[in-house]
Design a protein around this motif. Sequence first.
Motif, short mmCIF file in Angstrom:
data_model
loop_
_atom_site.label_atom_id
_atom_site.label_comp_id
_atom_site.label_asym_id
_atom_site.label_seq_id
_atom_site.Cartn_x
_atom_site.Cartn_y
_atom_site.Cartn_z
N ARG A 83 0.79 -1.38 0.02
CA ARG A 83 0.20 -0.05 -0.05
C ARG A 83 1.02 1.41 -0.10
NH1 ARG A 83 -3.71 -3.43 4.13
NH2 ARG A 83 -5.23 -4.23 2.82
N ARG A 84 2.11 1.16 0.75
CA ARG A 84 2.94 2.49 0.73
C ARG A 84 3.38 2.63 -0.66
NH1 ARG A 84 8.30 1.73 4.02
NH2 ARG A 84 8.52 0.11 2.38
N SER A 85 3.95 1.76 -1.46
CA SER A 85 4.22 1.77 -2.90
C SER A 85 3.10 2.19 -3.81
CB SER A 85 4.75 0.48 -3.51
OG SER A 85 5.91 -0.05 -2.51
N LEU A 86 1.88 1.79 -3.60
CA LEU A 86 0.71 2.21 -4.60
C LEU A 86 0.77 3.49 -4.15
CD1 LEU A 86 -1.47 1.65 -6.44
CD2 LEU A 86 -2.76 0.73 -4.44
N LEU A 87 0.55 4.12 -2.98
CA LEU A 87 0.33 5.40 -2.65
C LEU A 87 1.22 6.35 -3.25
CD1 LEU A 87 -0.75 5.76 1.17
CD2 LEU A 87 -2.28 6.60 -0.73
N ALA A 88 2.72 6.02 -3.30
CA ALA A 88 3.73 6.71 -3.67
C ALA A 88 3.40 6.86 -5.35
CB ALA A 88 5.31 6.22 -3.53
N ALA A 89 3.36 5.67 -5.90
CA ALA A 89 3.15 5.85 -7.39
C ALA A 89 2.10 6.47 -7.80
CB ALA A 89 3.18 4.27 -7.93
N GLY A 90 0.78 6.42 -7.04
CA GLY A 90 -0.24 7.12 -7.33
C GLY A 90 0.02 8.77 -7.39
N ASN A 91 0.53 9.21 -6.57
CA ASN A 91 1.02 10.74 -6.26
C ASN A 91 2.26 11.11 -7.33
OD1 ASN A 91 0.11 12.14 -3.92
ND2 ASN A 91 0.19 10.15 -3.40
N ALA A 92 2.76 10.02 -7.84
CA ALA A 92 3.87 10.44 -8.93
C ALA A 92 2.99 10.48 -10.08
CB ALA A 92 5.18 9.16 -8.88
N VAL A 93 2.23 9.69 -10.47
CA VAL A 93 1.52 9.78 -11.73
C VAL A 93 0.46 11.08 -11.86
CG1 VAL A 93 -0.56 8.74 -13.08
CG2 VAL A 93 1.27 7.25 -12.06
N MET A 94 0.26 11.60 -10.61
CA MET A 94 -0.60 12.98 -10.61
C MET A 94 0.43 14.23 -11.30
SD MET A 94 -3.69 12.65 -10.06
CE MET A 94 -3.75 14.18 -10.11
N VAL A 95 1.69 13.89 -11.20
CA VAL A 95 2.28 14.94 -11.59
C VAL A 95 2.32 15.52 -13.24
CG1 VAL A 95 4.84 16.15 -11.83
CG2 VAL A 95 4.24 14.69 -9.63
#
Length: 414
Positions: A83-95
Amino acid sequence: MAQLDTAPQRRRGPAALDRRGFRQLTVAWVFTNAADSALWLMLAVWVKDLTGSDGAAAAVFVALGLPTLLAPFIGHLADRVSRRSLLAAGNAVMVPAVLALVLVRDADDVWLVYAVTFVYGAMGYVTASAQSGLVRDLLDDDELPGGNGLLSTVDQAFRLVSPLLGTALYVAAGPLAVIALTGACFATTAALLTRVEVLETPPEPSTGARFWSELSLGLRHLLTTAPLGALTVALAVATGATGLVNVAVFPLMEQGLGVDPALLGVFVSLQGVGAVVGGLTAARVLGRLGEPLAVALGLGTMAVGMLPLLLVGVLDAPAAVTLPLAATGLAVLGLGVPWAIVAFITLRQRLTPARLQGRVSAATNIALNLPQTLVTLAAAAVVGVLDYRVLVAVTIAGVLAAGALALRAGRPTH
Protein backbone atom coordinates in the motif's frame (compact mmCIF):
# COMPACT_ATOMS: atom_id res chain seq x y z
CA MET A 1 -0.39 -5.25 13.42
CA ALA A 2 0.68 -1.78 14.51
CA GLN A 3 4.36 -0.98 14.24
CA LEU A 4 6.23 -0.47 17.49
CA ASP A 5 8.11 2.74 18.08
CA THR A 6 10.72 3.65 20.65
CA ALA A 7 9.96 7.39 20.64
CA PRO A 8 9.60 8.93 24.14
CA GLN A 9 5.98 9.06 25.34
CA ARG A 10 5.85 12.79 26.07
CA ARG A 11 3.46 13.94 23.40
CA ARG A 12 0.30 15.78 24.47
CA GLY A 13 -1.41 15.26 21.13
CA PRO A 14 -2.99 12.06 19.85
CA ALA A 15 -1.21 8.87 20.88
CA ALA A 16 -0.93 8.04 17.18
CA LEU A 17 1.82 10.66 16.89
CA ASP A 18 4.07 8.49 19.05
CA ARG A 19 4.34 6.18 16.03
CA ARG A 20 7.20 7.30 13.79
CA GLY A 21 5.59 5.83 10.68
CA PHE A 22 2.33 7.66 11.35
CA ARG A 23 4.20 10.94 11.81
CA GLN A 24 5.86 10.40 8.43
CA LEU A 25 2.52 9.58 6.83
CA THR A 26 1.02 12.74 8.32
CA VAL A 27 3.76 14.91 6.82
CA ALA A 28 3.10 13.38 3.40
CA TRP A 29 -0.63 13.95 3.97
CA VAL A 30 0.10 17.64 4.49
CA PHE A 31 1.61 18.01 1.03
CA THR A 32 -1.01 15.95 -0.78
CA ASN A 33 -3.74 18.05 0.82
CA ALA A 34 -1.98 21.26 -0.18
CA ALA A 35 -2.26 20.06 -3.77
CA ASP A 36 -5.73 18.63 -3.28
CA SER A 37 -7.47 21.66 -1.86
CA ALA A 38 -6.04 24.14 -4.33
CA LEU A 39 -6.69 22.06 -7.43
CA TRP A 40 -10.29 20.80 -7.37
CA LEU A 41 -11.79 24.18 -6.55
CA MET A 42 -9.73 26.02 -9.16
CA LEU A 43 -10.86 23.59 -11.85
CA ALA A 44 -14.55 24.36 -11.31
CA VAL A 45 -13.97 28.13 -11.23
CA TRP A 46 -11.72 27.91 -14.30
CA VAL A 47 -14.37 26.05 -16.32
CA LYS A 48 -16.96 28.62 -15.23
CA ASP A 49 -14.70 31.42 -16.46
CA LEU A 50 -13.94 29.65 -19.74
CA THR A 51 -17.53 28.75 -20.60
CA GLY A 52 -19.76 31.04 -18.53
CA SER A 53 -21.94 27.99 -17.84
CA ASP A 54 -23.07 26.81 -14.39
CA GLY A 55 -23.76 23.38 -15.84
CA ALA A 56 -20.27 23.08 -17.34
CA ALA A 57 -18.73 24.09 -14.02
CA ALA A 58 -20.88 21.56 -12.16
CA ALA A 59 -19.72 18.88 -14.63
CA VAL A 60 -16.27 19.14 -13.03
CA PHE A 61 -17.79 17.54 -9.92
CA VAL A 62 -19.33 14.86 -12.13
CA ALA A 63 -15.92 14.08 -13.65
CA LEU A 64 -14.51 13.97 -10.15
CA GLY A 65 -17.06 11.35 -9.17
CA LEU A 66 -17.01 9.13 -12.26
CA PRO A 67 -13.90 7.17 -11.14
CA THR A 68 -16.28 5.57 -8.65
CA LEU A 69 -16.68 2.97 -11.42
CA LEU A 70 -13.00 2.06 -10.98
CA ALA A 71 -13.08 1.92 -7.20
CA PRO A 72 -13.65 -1.87 -6.88
CA PHE A 73 -10.60 -2.58 -9.04
CA ILE A 74 -8.49 -0.03 -7.17
CA GLY A 75 -9.53 -1.50 -3.81
CA HIS A 76 -8.69 -5.02 -5.05
CA LEU A 77 -5.28 -3.77 -6.18
CA ALA A 78 -4.64 -2.15 -2.77
CA ASP A 79 -5.14 -5.55 -1.10
CA ARG A 80 -2.73 -7.25 -3.54
CA VAL A 81 0.32 -4.95 -3.45
CA SER A 82 2.31 -2.83 -1.01
CA ARG A 83 0.00 0.00 0.00
CA ARG A 84 2.88 2.37 0.67
CA SER A 85 4.28 1.78 -2.83
CA LEU A 86 0.84 2.18 -4.38
CA LEU A 87 0.36 5.54 -2.67
CA ALA A 88 3.78 6.78 -3.78
CA ALA A 89 3.22 5.65 -7.38
CA GLY A 90 -0.24 7.23 -7.52
CA ASN A 91 1.05 10.62 -6.41
CA ALA A 92 3.92 10.40 -8.90
CA VAL A 93 1.45 9.76 -11.75
CA MET A 94 -0.48 12.90 -10.76
CA VAL A 95 2.50 15.14 -11.61
CA PRO A 96 2.37 14.75 -15.43
CA ALA A 97 -1.43 14.56 -15.30
CA VAL A 98 -1.70 17.96 -13.63
CA LEU A 99 0.97 19.53 -15.84
CA ALA A 100 -1.11 18.54 -18.90
CA LEU A 101 -3.48 21.36 -17.91
CA VAL A 102 -1.00 23.90 -19.30
CA LEU A 103 -2.41 22.96 -22.73
CA VAL A 104 -5.84 24.40 -21.90
CA ARG A 105 -6.37 27.71 -23.68
CA ASP A 106 -10.12 28.29 -24.19
CA ALA A 107 -13.58 26.73 -23.94
CA ASP A 108 -12.74 24.22 -26.69
CA ASP A 109 -10.11 22.68 -24.37
CA VAL A 110 -12.45 22.14 -21.42
CA TRP A 111 -12.53 18.40 -22.24
CA LEU A 112 -8.91 18.23 -21.05
CA VAL A 113 -9.90 19.74 -17.71
CA TYR A 114 -12.54 17.01 -17.36
CA ALA A 115 -9.99 14.32 -18.31
CA VAL A 116 -7.47 15.50 -15.70
CA THR A 117 -10.26 15.79 -13.14
CA PHE A 118 -11.15 12.16 -13.84
CA VAL A 119 -7.55 11.04 -13.24
CA TYR A 120 -7.41 13.19 -10.13
CA GLY A 121 -10.66 11.61 -8.88
CA ALA A 122 -9.23 8.13 -9.47
CA MET A 123 -6.20 9.09 -7.40
CA GLY A 124 -8.59 9.89 -4.55
CA TYR A 125 -9.73 6.26 -4.56
CA VAL A 126 -6.13 5.04 -4.59
CA THR A 127 -5.43 7.20 -1.55
CA ALA A 128 -8.56 6.10 0.31
CA SER A 129 -8.06 2.37 -0.36
CA ALA A 130 -4.33 2.20 0.31
CA GLN A 131 -4.19 4.66 3.20
CA SER A 132 -6.98 2.91 5.12
CA GLY A 133 -4.93 -0.29 5.34
CA LEU A 134 -1.71 1.61 5.98
CA VAL A 135 -3.21 3.47 8.94
CA ARG A 136 -4.59 0.18 10.26
CA ASP A 137 -1.09 -1.33 10.10
CA LEU A 138 0.42 1.67 11.86
CA LEU A 139 -2.04 2.11 14.74
CA ASP A 140 -3.71 0.06 17.47
CA ASP A 141 -7.49 0.16 17.99
CA ASP A 142 -7.38 2.77 20.75
CA GLU A 143 -5.16 5.03 18.61
CA LEU A 144 -7.45 5.00 15.55
CA PRO A 145 -9.90 7.76 16.63
CA GLY A 146 -7.11 10.21 17.41
CA GLY A 147 -5.14 9.27 14.30
CA ASN A 148 -8.13 9.54 11.96
CA GLY A 149 -9.16 12.76 13.66
CA LEU A 150 -5.70 14.23 13.07
CA LEU A 151 -5.68 13.25 9.38
CA SER A 152 -9.15 14.78 9.04
CA THR A 153 -7.95 17.96 10.75
CA VAL A 154 -5.04 18.27 8.32
CA ASP A 155 -7.44 17.73 5.43
CA GLN A 156 -9.90 20.32 6.67
CA ALA A 157 -7.20 22.81 7.65
CA PHE A 158 -6.01 22.86 4.06
CA ARG A 159 -9.58 23.24 2.88
CA LEU A 160 -9.52 26.35 5.07
CA VAL A 161 -6.25 27.79 3.76
CA SER A 162 -5.57 26.36 0.31
CA PRO A 163 -8.79 27.52 -1.41
CA LEU A 164 -8.05 31.09 -0.32
CA LEU A 165 -4.45 30.88 -1.46
CA GLY A 166 -5.35 28.92 -4.58
CA THR A 167 -8.11 31.34 -5.56
CA ALA A 168 -5.87 34.34 -4.85
CA LEU A 169 -3.10 32.77 -6.93
CA TYR A 170 -5.59 32.00 -9.71
CA VAL A 171 -6.90 35.58 -9.77
CA ALA A 172 -3.45 37.18 -9.48
CA ALA A 173 -1.31 34.92 -11.67
CA GLY A 174 -3.73 32.69 -13.58
CA PRO A 175 -4.27 28.94 -13.63
CA LEU A 176 -0.69 28.09 -14.66
CA ALA A 177 0.63 29.19 -11.27
CA VAL A 178 -1.84 26.92 -9.47
CA ILE A 179 -0.92 24.04 -11.79
CA ALA A 180 2.80 24.45 -11.05
CA LEU A 181 2.22 24.57 -7.29
CA THR A 182 -0.03 21.52 -7.39
CA GLY A 183 2.42 19.48 -9.45
CA ALA A 184 5.27 20.29 -7.05
CA CYS A 185 3.16 19.22 -4.06
CA PHE A 186 2.25 15.87 -5.63
CA ALA A 187 5.93 15.22 -6.45
CA THR A 188 6.94 15.98 -2.86
CA THR A 189 4.22 13.68 -1.51
CA ALA A 190 5.42 10.79 -3.69
CA ALA A 191 8.98 11.18 -2.41
CA LEU A 192 7.90 11.38 1.25
CA LEU A 193 5.67 8.30 1.03
CA THR A 194 8.59 6.10 -0.03
CA ARG A 195 10.19 6.83 3.37
CA VAL A 196 7.25 5.89 5.63
CA GLU A 197 8.39 3.24 8.13
CA VAL A 198 5.68 0.61 8.43
CA LEU A 199 5.45 -3.14 8.93
CA GLU A 200 2.77 -3.81 6.33
CA THR A 201 0.31 -6.68 6.47
CA PRO A 202 1.39 -9.08 3.70
CA PRO A 203 -0.74 -8.68 0.57
CA GLU A 204 -3.50 -11.25 0.30
CA PRO A 205 -2.46 -14.23 -1.87
CA SER A 206 -4.74 -15.48 -4.59
CA THR A 207 -7.42 -17.79 -3.18
CA GLY A 208 -8.45 -19.30 -6.49
CA ALA A 209 -11.94 -17.86 -6.11
CA ARG A 210 -13.63 -16.16 -9.03
CA PHE A 211 -12.36 -12.66 -9.68
CA TRP A 212 -15.77 -11.02 -9.36
CA SER A 213 -16.40 -12.86 -6.10
CA GLU A 214 -13.17 -11.53 -4.61
CA LEU A 215 -13.89 -8.09 -6.02
CA SER A 216 -17.30 -7.89 -4.33
CA LEU A 217 -16.12 -9.27 -0.99
CA GLY A 218 -15.53 -5.78 0.40
CA LEU A 219 -19.07 -4.66 -0.39
CA ARG A 220 -20.54 -7.81 1.13
CA HIS A 221 -18.53 -7.30 4.31
CA LEU A 222 -19.58 -3.65 4.51
CA LEU A 223 -23.29 -4.32 4.11
CA THR A 224 -23.55 -7.45 6.27
CA THR A 225 -21.49 -6.28 9.26
CA ALA A 226 -23.63 -4.49 11.85
CA PRO A 227 -23.87 -1.58 12.31
CA LEU A 228 -21.68 -0.77 9.28
CA GLY A 229 -24.45 -1.66 6.84
CA ALA A 230 -27.02 0.70 8.33
CA LEU A 231 -24.51 3.53 8.69
CA THR A 232 -23.38 3.04 5.08
CA VAL A 233 -26.96 3.50 3.90
CA ALA A 234 -27.34 6.60 6.09
CA LEU A 235 -24.18 8.21 4.74
CA ALA A 236 -25.10 7.27 1.17
CA VAL A 237 -28.38 9.14 1.57
CA ALA A 238 -26.58 12.16 3.04
CA THR A 239 -23.84 12.36 0.42
CA GLY A 240 -26.36 11.83 -2.36
CA ALA A 241 -28.37 14.75 -1.06
CA THR A 242 -25.31 17.01 -0.90
CA GLY A 243 -24.82 16.44 -4.63
CA LEU A 244 -27.63 18.95 -5.08
CA VAL A 245 -25.62 21.62 -3.26
CA ASN A 246 -22.64 21.05 -5.58
CA VAL A 247 -24.84 22.34 -8.39
CA ALA A 248 -26.76 24.96 -6.40
CA VAL A 249 -23.62 26.67 -5.11
CA PHE A 250 -23.02 28.91 -8.14
CA PRO A 251 -26.59 30.29 -8.46
CA LEU A 252 -26.67 30.56 -4.65
CA MET A 253 -23.65 32.84 -4.75
CA GLU A 254 -24.79 34.91 -7.73
CA GLN A 255 -28.53 35.17 -7.04
CA GLY A 256 -28.82 34.63 -3.29
CA LEU A 257 -25.73 36.44 -2.03
CA GLY A 258 -24.84 38.64 -5.00
CA VAL A 259 -21.15 37.70 -5.02
CA ASP A 260 -18.80 36.52 -7.78
CA PRO A 261 -18.38 32.73 -8.19
CA ALA A 262 -14.60 33.22 -7.98
CA LEU A 263 -15.16 33.75 -4.25
CA LEU A 264 -16.10 30.07 -3.89
CA GLY A 265 -12.71 29.53 -2.25
CA VAL A 266 -13.71 31.89 0.55
CA PHE A 267 -16.90 29.92 1.14
CA VAL A 268 -15.05 26.60 1.27
CA SER A 269 -12.60 28.15 3.74
CA LEU A 270 -15.46 29.27 5.98
CA GLN A 271 -16.70 25.69 6.03
CA GLY A 272 -13.14 24.67 6.86
CA VAL A 273 -13.19 26.73 10.06
CA GLY A 274 -15.86 24.48 11.52
CA ALA A 275 -14.31 21.36 10.00
CA VAL A 276 -10.97 21.97 11.71
CA VAL A 277 -12.75 22.20 15.05
CA GLY A 278 -14.69 19.05 14.16
CA GLY A 279 -11.50 17.15 13.35
CA LEU A 280 -9.82 18.23 16.59
CA THR A 281 -12.82 17.18 18.70
CA ALA A 282 -13.77 14.01 16.77
CA ALA A 283 -11.90 11.61 19.07
CA ARG A 284 -13.60 13.12 22.13
CA VAL A 285 -17.05 12.92 20.53
CA LEU A 286 -16.41 9.28 19.58
CA GLY A 287 -15.27 8.49 23.11
CA ARG A 288 -18.46 9.89 24.64
CA LEU A 289 -21.08 8.75 22.13
CA GLY A 290 -19.64 5.80 20.27
CA GLU A 291 -19.33 5.69 16.49
CA PRO A 292 -23.00 5.31 15.39
CA LEU A 293 -24.30 8.17 17.54
CA ALA A 294 -21.35 10.34 16.50
CA VAL A 295 -22.35 9.77 12.86
CA ALA A 296 -25.93 10.78 13.71
CA LEU A 297 -24.76 13.92 15.54
CA GLY A 298 -22.51 14.87 12.64
CA LEU A 299 -25.31 14.53 10.07
CA GLY A 300 -27.75 16.48 12.24
CA THR A 301 -25.20 19.27 12.64
CA MET A 302 -24.68 19.39 8.87
CA ALA A 303 -28.42 19.81 8.29
CA VAL A 304 -28.59 22.65 10.81
CA GLY A 305 -25.66 24.33 9.07
CA MET A 306 -27.45 24.28 5.71
CA LEU A 307 -30.57 26.04 7.00
CA PRO A 308 -29.00 29.53 6.73
CA LEU A 309 -28.13 28.80 3.08
CA LEU A 310 -31.84 28.35 2.45
CA LEU A 311 -32.75 31.44 4.46
CA VAL A 312 -30.47 33.76 2.48
CA GLY A 313 -32.39 32.83 -0.65
CA VAL A 314 -35.75 33.48 1.02
CA LEU A 315 -35.03 36.61 3.06
CA ASP A 316 -35.12 39.96 1.34
CA ALA A 317 -32.20 41.29 3.36
CA PRO A 318 -29.03 43.29 2.59
CA ALA A 319 -25.65 41.62 2.19
CA ALA A 320 -24.69 42.83 5.68
CA VAL A 321 -27.22 40.30 6.98
CA THR A 322 -27.11 37.45 4.45
CA LEU A 323 -23.31 37.10 4.23
CA PRO A 324 -22.70 36.65 8.00
CA LEU A 325 -25.71 34.31 8.13
CA ALA A 326 -24.30 32.15 5.33
CA ALA A 327 -20.82 32.22 6.90
CA THR A 328 -22.19 30.96 10.22
CA GLY A 329 -24.11 28.20 8.50
CA LEU A 330 -21.07 27.05 6.55
CA ALA A 331 -18.98 26.87 9.72
CA VAL A 332 -21.64 24.76 11.45
CA LEU A 333 -21.92 22.56 8.37
CA GLY A 334 -18.16 22.03 8.44
CA LEU A 335 -18.24 21.11 12.11
CA GLY A 336 -20.51 18.13 11.49
CA VAL A 337 -18.62 16.58 8.57
CA PRO A 338 -15.57 15.23 10.48
CA TRP A 339 -17.71 13.91 13.32
CA ALA A 340 -19.67 11.75 10.89
CA ILE A 341 -16.80 10.69 8.63
CA VAL A 342 -14.13 10.04 11.29
CA ALA A 343 -16.63 8.00 13.33
CA PHE A 344 -17.58 5.87 10.33
CA ILE A 345 -13.99 5.34 9.13
CA THR A 346 -12.81 4.37 12.63
CA LEU A 347 -15.62 1.83 13.02
CA ARG A 348 -14.97 0.42 9.56
CA GLN A 349 -11.26 0.00 10.22
CA ARG A 350 -11.90 -1.73 13.54
CA LEU A 351 -14.43 -4.19 12.14
CA THR A 352 -12.55 -5.04 8.93
CA PRO A 353 -9.77 -7.65 8.64
CA ALA A 354 -6.44 -6.32 7.35
CA ARG A 355 -6.72 -8.37 4.16
CA LEU A 356 -9.97 -6.60 3.24
CA GLN A 357 -9.12 -2.99 4.13
CA GLY A 358 -8.59 -1.90 0.52
CA ARG A 359 -11.74 -3.49 -0.88
CA VAL A 360 -13.95 -2.36 2.00
CA SER A 361 -12.60 1.19 1.70
CA ALA A 362 -13.31 1.08 -2.05
CA ALA A 363 -16.81 -0.25 -1.41
CA THR A 364 -17.38 2.61 1.02
CA ASN A 365 -16.37 5.15 -1.59
CA ILE A 366 -18.70 3.58 -4.14
CA ALA A 367 -21.59 3.59 -1.69
CA LEU A 368 -21.00 7.24 -0.76
CA ASN A 369 -19.73 8.84 -3.96
CA LEU A 370 -21.81 7.12 -6.64
CA PRO A 371 -25.12 8.52 -5.29
CA GLN A 372 -23.56 11.97 -5.05
CA THR A 373 -22.22 11.77 -8.61
CA LEU A 374 -25.55 10.63 -10.04
CA VAL A 375 -27.50 13.30 -8.15
CA THR A 376 -25.00 15.99 -9.20
CA LEU A 377 -25.33 14.89 -12.83
CA ALA A 378 -29.13 15.03 -12.66
CA ALA A 379 -29.13 18.39 -10.89
CA ALA A 380 -26.69 19.87 -13.42
CA ALA A 381 -29.18 19.02 -16.14
CA VAL A 382 -32.05 20.90 -14.46
CA VAL A 383 -30.28 23.74 -12.65
CA GLY A 384 -31.20 26.15 -15.43
CA VAL A 385 -34.94 25.58 -14.97
CA LEU A 386 -35.21 24.62 -11.29
CA ASP A 387 -34.88 27.19 -8.51
CA TYR A 388 -31.66 26.60 -6.56
CA ARG A 389 -33.60 27.06 -3.29
CA VAL A 390 -35.51 23.87 -4.04
CA LEU A 391 -32.19 22.03 -4.36
CA VAL A 392 -31.00 23.35 -0.98
CA ALA A 393 -34.30 22.45 0.72
CA VAL A 394 -34.22 18.89 -0.63
CA THR A 395 -30.60 18.57 0.53
CA ILE A 396 -31.55 19.52 4.09
CA ALA A 397 -34.42 17.02 4.12
CA GLY A 398 -32.16 14.25 2.82
CA VAL A 399 -29.42 14.86 5.39
CA LEU A 400 -31.97 14.96 8.23
CA ALA A 401 -33.40 11.63 7.05
CA ALA A 402 -29.88 10.19 6.98
CA GLY A 403 -29.27 11.40 10.53
CA ALA A 404 -32.44 9.63 11.67
CA LEU A 405 -31.21 6.38 10.07
CA ALA A 406 -27.86 6.66 11.83
CA LEU A 407 -29.57 7.40 15.14
CA ARG A 408 -31.63 4.26 14.78
CA ALA A 409 -28.46 2.24 14.04
CA GLY A 410 -26.91 3.55 17.25
CA ARG A 411 -29.72 2.34 19.50
CA PRO A 412 -28.87 -0.79 21.48
CA THR A 413 -30.68 -3.95 20.40
CA HIS A 414 -32.31 -6.23 22.95
